[in-house]
Write a protein that holds these residues in place. Structure first.
Motif, PDB file in Angstrom:
ATOM      1  N   GLY A  44      -2.106  -3.854 -15.911  1.00 38.69           N
ATOM      2  CA  GLY A  44      -0.704  -3.715 -15.001  1.00 38.69           C
ATOM      3  C   GLY A  44      -0.861  -3.372 -13.883  1.00 38.69           C
ATOM      4  N   ILE A  45      -1.409  -2.011 -13.847  1.00 38.24           N
ATOM      5  CA  ILE A  45      -1.714  -1.418 -12.297  1.00 38.24           C
ATOM      6  C   ILE A  45      -2.970  -0.517 -12.814  1.00 38.24           C
ATOM      7  CG2 ILE A  45       0.101   0.345 -12.940  1.00 38.24           C
ATOM      8  CD1 ILE A  45       0.565   0.235  -9.871  1.00 38.24           C
ATOM      9  N   LEU A  46      -3.675  -0.623 -11.683  1.00 40.51           N
ATOM     10  CA  LEU A  46      -4.953   0.274 -11.689  1.00 40.51           C
ATOM     11  C   LEU A  46      -4.944   1.162 -10.663  1.00 40.51           C
ATOM     12  CD1 LEU A  46      -7.702   1.286 -12.961  1.00 40.51           C
ATOM     13  CD2 LEU A  46      -8.825  -0.971 -12.253  1.00 40.51           C
ATOM     14  N   TYR A  47      -5.025   2.291 -10.655  1.00 39.80           N
ATOM     15  CA  TYR A  47      -4.962   3.369  -9.483  1.00 39.80           C
ATOM     16  C   TYR A  47      -6.678   4.030  -9.336  1.00 39.80           C
ATOM     17  CZ  TYR A  47       0.084   3.697 -10.340  1.00 39.80           C
ATOM     18  OH  TYR A  47       1.175   3.385 -10.259  1.00 39.80           O
ATOM     19  N   LEU A  48      -6.932   3.554  -8.073  1.00 36.59           N
ATOM     20  CA  LEU A  48      -8.351   4.325  -7.700  1.00 36.59           C
ATOM     21  C   LEU A  48      -8.190   5.498  -6.960  1.00 36.59           C
ATOM     22  CD1 LEU A  48     -10.796   1.118  -7.010  1.00 36.59           C
ATOM     23  CD2 LEU A  48     -10.598   2.386  -9.263  1.00 36.59           C
ATOM     24  N   ASP A  49      -8.238   6.533  -7.623  1.00 39.38           N
ATOM     25  CA  ASP A  49      -8.163   7.992  -6.899  1.00 39.38           C
ATOM     26  C   ASP A  49      -9.663   8.179  -5.974  1.00 39.38           C
ATOM     27  OD1 ASP A  49      -7.985  10.226  -5.797  1.00 39.38           O
ATOM     28  OD2 ASP A  49      -6.996  11.078  -7.773  1.00 39.38           O
ATOM     29  N   LEU A  50      -9.223   7.836  -4.643  1.00 36.28           N
ATOM     30  CA  LEU A  50     -10.675   8.033  -3.787  1.00 36.28           C
ATOM     31  C   LEU A  50     -10.665   9.285  -3.032  1.00 36.28           C
ATOM     32  CD1 LEU A  50     -10.484   4.309  -2.743  1.00 36.28           C
ATOM     33  CD2 LEU A  50     -11.958   5.035  -4.622  1.00 36.28           C
ATOM     34  N   LEU A  80      -5.388   1.903  -4.078  1.00 37.01           N
ATOM     35  CA  LEU A  80      -6.472   2.824  -3.553  1.00 37.01           C
ATOM     36  C   LEU A  80      -5.606   3.993  -3.297  1.00 37.01           C
ATOM     37  CD1 LEU A  80      -8.612   0.641  -1.234  1.00 37.01           C
ATOM     38  CD2 LEU A  80      -8.861   1.096  -3.892  1.00 37.01           C
ATOM     39  N   GLU A  81      -5.708   5.156  -4.025  1.00 42.22           N
ATOM     40  CA  GLU A  81      -4.949   6.108  -3.708  1.00 42.22           C
ATOM     41  C   GLU A  81      -5.733   7.262  -2.898  1.00 42.22           C
ATOM     42  OE1 GLU A  81      -1.639   7.012  -6.940  1.00 42.22           O
ATOM     43  OE2 GLU A  81      -3.527   7.638  -7.506  1.00 42.22           O
ATOM     44  N   ASN A  82      -5.379   8.216  -1.996  1.00 42.18           N
ATOM     45  CA  ASN A  82      -6.053   9.244  -1.552  1.00 42.18           C
ATOM     46  C   ASN A  82      -7.133   9.197  -0.623  1.00 42.18           C
ATOM     47  OD1 ASN A  82      -3.707  10.908  -2.662  1.00 42.18           O
ATOM     48  ND2 ASN A  82      -4.931  10.823  -4.665  1.00 42.18           N
ATOM     49  N   PRO A 103      -1.386   3.485  -0.241  1.00 40.73           N
ATOM     50  CA  PRO A 103       0.153   4.322  -0.077  1.00 40.73           C
ATOM     51  C   PRO A 103      -0.158   5.085   1.183  1.00 40.73           C
ATOM     52  CG  PRO A 103      -0.568   4.497  -2.433  1.00 40.73           C
ATOM     53  CD  PRO A 103      -1.718   3.797  -1.860  1.00 40.73           C
ATOM     54  N   PRO A 104       0.853   5.393   2.029  1.00 36.21           N
ATOM     55  CA  PRO A 104       0.621   6.053   3.448  1.00 36.21           C
ATOM     56  C   PRO A 104       0.206   7.320   2.919  1.00 36.21           C
ATOM     57  CG  PRO A 104       2.965   5.228   3.020  1.00 36.21           C
ATOM     58  CD  PRO A 104       2.006   4.779   1.707  1.00 36.21           C
ATOM     59  N   ALA A 105      -0.664   8.065   3.815  1.00 33.11           N
ATOM     60  CA  ALA A 105      -1.149   9.213   3.806  1.00 33.11           C
ATOM     61  C   ALA A 105      -0.059  10.204   4.060  1.00 33.11           C
ATOM     62  CB  ALA A 105      -2.233   9.425   4.977  1.00 33.11           C
TER      63      ALA A 105
END
Length: 105
Positions: A44-50, A80-82, A103-105
């Motif tokens: 449903g939602i996949l976050y890639l912490d970069l 795409l996170e961080n 998301p905004p920085a």
């Protein structure tokens, strides 16, 4: 720097893949395989912490684009996170930053 990937669930749902190291030609196949496995079944939602990505080349950018398309077909939102300022700049220069949920920085 060798790429390491850590997959975990997220409180409130979805999956997180923490990416650490170089997302380049040498590592892109492992990265793609990891994300593809995380899409089965679709979370449903996949976050890639970069946050800890130290380098990305054109094969890494291409993999992100292809995986975004796969996520869409799986009815999964890819976030795409961080991403570092350098990574944002690379994606912007490649003309693909706006096609991602960042998301905004």
């Amino acid at each position: 720097m060798e790429l390491t990937l850590h997959v975990r669930g997220r409180i409130g749902g979805g999956m997180v893949i923490a990416v650490h190291g170089d997302l380049d030609f040498a590592a892109v196949d492992r990265f793609r395989a990891c994300v593809e496995r995380a899409l089965q079944p679709p979370p449903g939602i996949l976050y890639l912490d970069l946050q800890l990505v130290t380098f990305i080349d054109s094969s890494g950018v291409g993999a992100l684009v292809a995986l975004r398309q796969q996520a869409e077909r799986a009815a999964t939102r890819l976030v795409l996170e961080n991403p570092s300022d350098t990574l944002r700049h690379t994606l912007r220069t490649a003309g693909v930053l706006d096609s991602f949920d960042v998301p905004p920085a």
